[in-house]
Design an enzyme around this catalytic site. Structure first.
Site, PDB file in Angstrom:
ATOM      1  N   ARG A 107       0.524  -1.219  -0.191  1.00  0.00           N
ATOM      2  CA  ARG A 107      -0.192   0.086   0.096  1.00  0.00           C
ATOM      3  C   ARG A 107       0.658   0.969   0.475  1.00  0.00           C
ATOM      4  O   ARG A 107       1.624   1.526   0.733  1.00  0.00           O
ATOM      5  CB  ARG A 107      -1.035   0.332   1.462  1.00  0.00           C
ATOM      6  CG  ARG A 107      -1.762   1.472   1.527  1.00  0.00           C
ATOM      7  CD  ARG A 107      -1.946   1.273   2.258  1.00  0.00           C
ATOM      8  NE  ARG A 107      -3.683   0.570   2.256  1.00  0.00           N
ATOM      9  CZ  ARG A 107      -5.203   0.524   2.953  1.00  0.00           C
ATOM     10  NH1 ARG A 107      -5.067   1.212   3.917  1.00  0.00           N
ATOM     11  NH2 ARG A 107      -5.660   0.239   2.150  1.00  0.00           N
ATOM     12  N   HIS A 134      -7.437   1.122  -5.872  1.00  0.00           N
ATOM     13  CA  HIS A 134      -7.995   0.209  -4.927  1.00  0.00           C
ATOM     14  C   HIS A 134      -8.324  -1.438  -5.363  1.00  0.00           C
ATOM     15  O   HIS A 134      -9.349  -1.642  -5.104  1.00  0.00           O
ATOM     16  CB  HIS A 134      -8.295   0.893  -4.167  1.00  0.00           C
ATOM     17  CG  HIS A 134      -8.386   0.214  -2.622  1.00  0.00           C
ATOM     18  ND1 HIS A 134      -7.599  -1.005  -2.256  1.00  0.00           N
ATOM     19  CD2 HIS A 134      -9.089   0.148  -0.963  1.00  0.00           C
ATOM     20  CE1 HIS A 134      -7.750  -1.358  -1.095  1.00  0.00           C
ATOM     21  NE2 HIS A 134      -8.331  -0.303  -0.656  1.00  0.00           N
ATOM     22  N   GLN A 137     -10.225  -4.350  -2.822  1.00  0.00           N
ATOM     23  CA  GLN A 137     -11.548  -3.583  -2.480  1.00  0.00           C
ATOM     24  C   GLN A 137     -12.704  -3.598  -3.312  1.00  0.00           C
ATOM     25  O   GLN A 137     -13.816  -4.410  -3.419  1.00  0.00           O
ATOM     26  CB  GLN A 137     -11.156  -1.903  -2.161  1.00  0.00           C
ATOM     27  CG  GLN A 137     -12.750  -1.499  -1.640  1.00  0.00           C
ATOM     28  CD  GLN A 137     -12.673  -2.361  -0.245  1.00  0.00           C
ATOM     29  OE1 GLN A 137     -12.189  -2.148   0.801  1.00  0.00           O
ATOM     30  NE2 GLN A 137     -14.153  -2.662  -0.173  1.00  0.00           N
ATOM     31  N   ASP A 218     -17.450   7.042  -0.881  1.00  0.00           N
ATOM     32  CA  ASP A 218     -16.361   7.201   0.074  1.00  0.00           C
ATOM     33  C   ASP A 218     -15.666   8.026   0.816  1.00  0.00           C
ATOM     34  O   ASP A 218     -17.028   8.686   0.562  1.00  0.00           O
ATOM     35  CB  ASP A 218     -15.118   6.147  -1.532  1.00  0.00           C
ATOM     36  CG  ASP A 218     -13.972   6.133  -0.334  1.00  0.00           C
ATOM     37  OD1 ASP A 218     -13.329   5.833   0.961  1.00  0.00           O
ATOM     38  OD2 ASP A 218     -12.625   5.725  -1.147  1.00  0.00           O
ATOM     39  N   CYS A 259     -16.225   1.414   1.062  1.00  0.00           N
ATOM     40  CA  CYS A 259     -15.081   0.811   1.127  1.00  0.00           C
ATOM     41  C   CYS A 259     -14.364   0.438   3.541  1.00  0.00           C
ATOM     42  O   CYS A 259     -13.976  -0.210   3.571  1.00  0.00           O
ATOM     43  CB  CYS A 259     -14.044   1.127   0.498  1.00  0.00           C
ATOM     44  SG  CYS A 259     -13.731   2.505   0.758  1.00  0.00           S
ATOM     45  N   ARG A 287     -12.990  -9.052   1.874  1.00  0.00           N
ATOM     46  CA  ARG A 287     -12.085  -8.575   1.618  1.00  0.00           C
ATOM     47  C   ARG A 287     -11.196  -9.490   1.924  1.00  0.00           C
ATOM     48  O   ARG A 287      -9.694 -10.194   1.372  1.00  0.00           O
ATOM     49  CB  ARG A 287     -10.848  -7.470   2.367  1.00  0.00           C
ATOM     50  CG  ARG A 287     -11.503  -6.092   2.133  1.00  0.00           C
ATOM     51  CD  ARG A 287     -11.198  -5.298   0.394  1.00  0.00           C
ATOM     52  NE  ARG A 287     -10.049  -5.017   0.407  1.00  0.00           N
ATOM     53  CZ  ARG A 287      -9.211  -4.672   0.891  1.00  0.00           C
ATOM     54  NH1 ARG A 287     -10.165  -3.393   1.482  1.00  0.00           N
ATOM     55  NH2 ARG A 287      -7.785  -4.290   0.747  1.00  0.00           N
TER      56      ARG A 287
END
Ligand code: CP
Ligand code: NVA
Length: 301
Positions: A107, A134, A137, A218, A259, A287
């Site tokens: 990440r 991402h 996700q 988000d 998320c 996930r």
């Protein structure tokens, strides 16, 4: 070498196989305690490095638990404790890590760091979020949608808010999984032009959400956004909050996704987040299953 860098750079057939495998592994574990090892141990003897240059709860814990359930071992590394990109080049870190571990999840901030890691590593690299995308996700999100509503093909997905990294992976998924994606948000926060053609824009959020099968939002301020932009972003995005009135315009059985982490009562109200259409904690759980399937795909096990 099979990396998992983005949804648009992974063949659609492979994405489908990953989702199917994730669901099969989830089903096989039903009712078992979280620490129970999977019946199959495909990662036995494998060492996985999990590198974080930004904070994380879900990505960190789900990757760690997933590796252990499949019989592998992990080490969690924080970017600030490493020489990554400041004490030495990304390329050299990639070559060194490849001598110690069998798989790298990273990440990071700049996409270039991920791409350089993948170019110079001799082991697979997985994108655990960059400023641009991402993908893990959205694999979990597609899995979650299909668990609840069946195939996502041809469905209407509406994103309300900032055209950010999570949106970008939704845009890639719209093409690969063949669903209709609508973006509603203020023009200054439109998605990157490189995503043009993968979605349509409807400025009025109530019009956009009409007939939606899935409504997604988000955080209004991502980890890479300057805190100084916070107030301006809140003012720009206030009208795009997902609340009961907005959800009321979607189909009765439309799902709501986020998320996480969420700023409750900013981008979405608690009434929506905790309401009957919300699947936010299923997304978080998935996930784990989706990433287990991604790791197996990368390692070919
Ligand atoms: N959704 C997600 O990636 O959460 P974390 O930042 O907690 O990993
Ligand atoms: N857009 C958010 C997602 C966090 C999982 C961020 O980049 O901070």
């Amino acid at each position: 070498m099979t990396h998992f860098l983005d949804i648009d750079t992974t063949p659609a057939d492979d994405l489908r196989k990953i989702i199917a495998n994730a669901q099969a592994m989830k089903d096989a574990r039903k009712g078992k305690p979280k620490g129970t090892m999977d019946a199959e141990q495909p990662l036995e003897g494998q060492m996985v490095a999990l590198i974080f240059e930004k904070p994380s709860t879900r990505t960190r814990v789900s990757f760690d638990v997933g590796v252990r359930q499949m019989g592998g071992q992990t080490m969690v590394l924080s970017g600030t404790d490493m020489q990554l990109g400041h004490g030495e080049t990304i390329a050299d870190t990639a070559r060194v890590l490849s001598r110690y571990v069998d798989l790298i999840m990273i990440r990071t901030f700049e996409e270039q760091t991920l791409l350089e890691m993948a170019e110079y590593a001799s082991v697979p690299v997985i994108n655990g979020l960059t400023n641009r995308t991402h993908p893990c996700q959205i694999m979990a999100d597609v899995m979650t949608f299909e668990e609840h509503q069946g195939s996502i093909k041809g469905k209407k997905v509406v994103w309300s808010g900032d055209g950010n990294n999570v949106f970008a992976s939704f845009a890639h998924a719209a093409k690969q999984f063949d669903f209709d994606l609508v973006f509603t948000g203020p023009p200054p926060l439109d998605p990157e032009p490189v995503l043009d053609g993968l979605y349509t824009i409807v400025r009025d959020p109530h019009e956009a959400v009409h007939g939606a099968d899935l409504v997604v939002t988000d955080t209004w301020v991502s980890m890479h956004d300057p805190q100084s932009a916070r107030e301006r972003r809140h003012n720009q995005l206030r009208g795009y909050q997902v609340n009961d009135a907005l959800m009321g315009k979607a189909k009765d059985d439309a799902l709501f996704m986020h998320c996480l982490p969420a700023h409750r009562d900013d981008e979405a109200t608690s009434s929506v987040m905790d309401g009957p259409n919300s699947v936010i904690f299923d997304e978080a759980e998935n996930r784990l299953h989706a990433q287990k399937a991604i790791m197996r795909y990368c390692l070919g096990v």
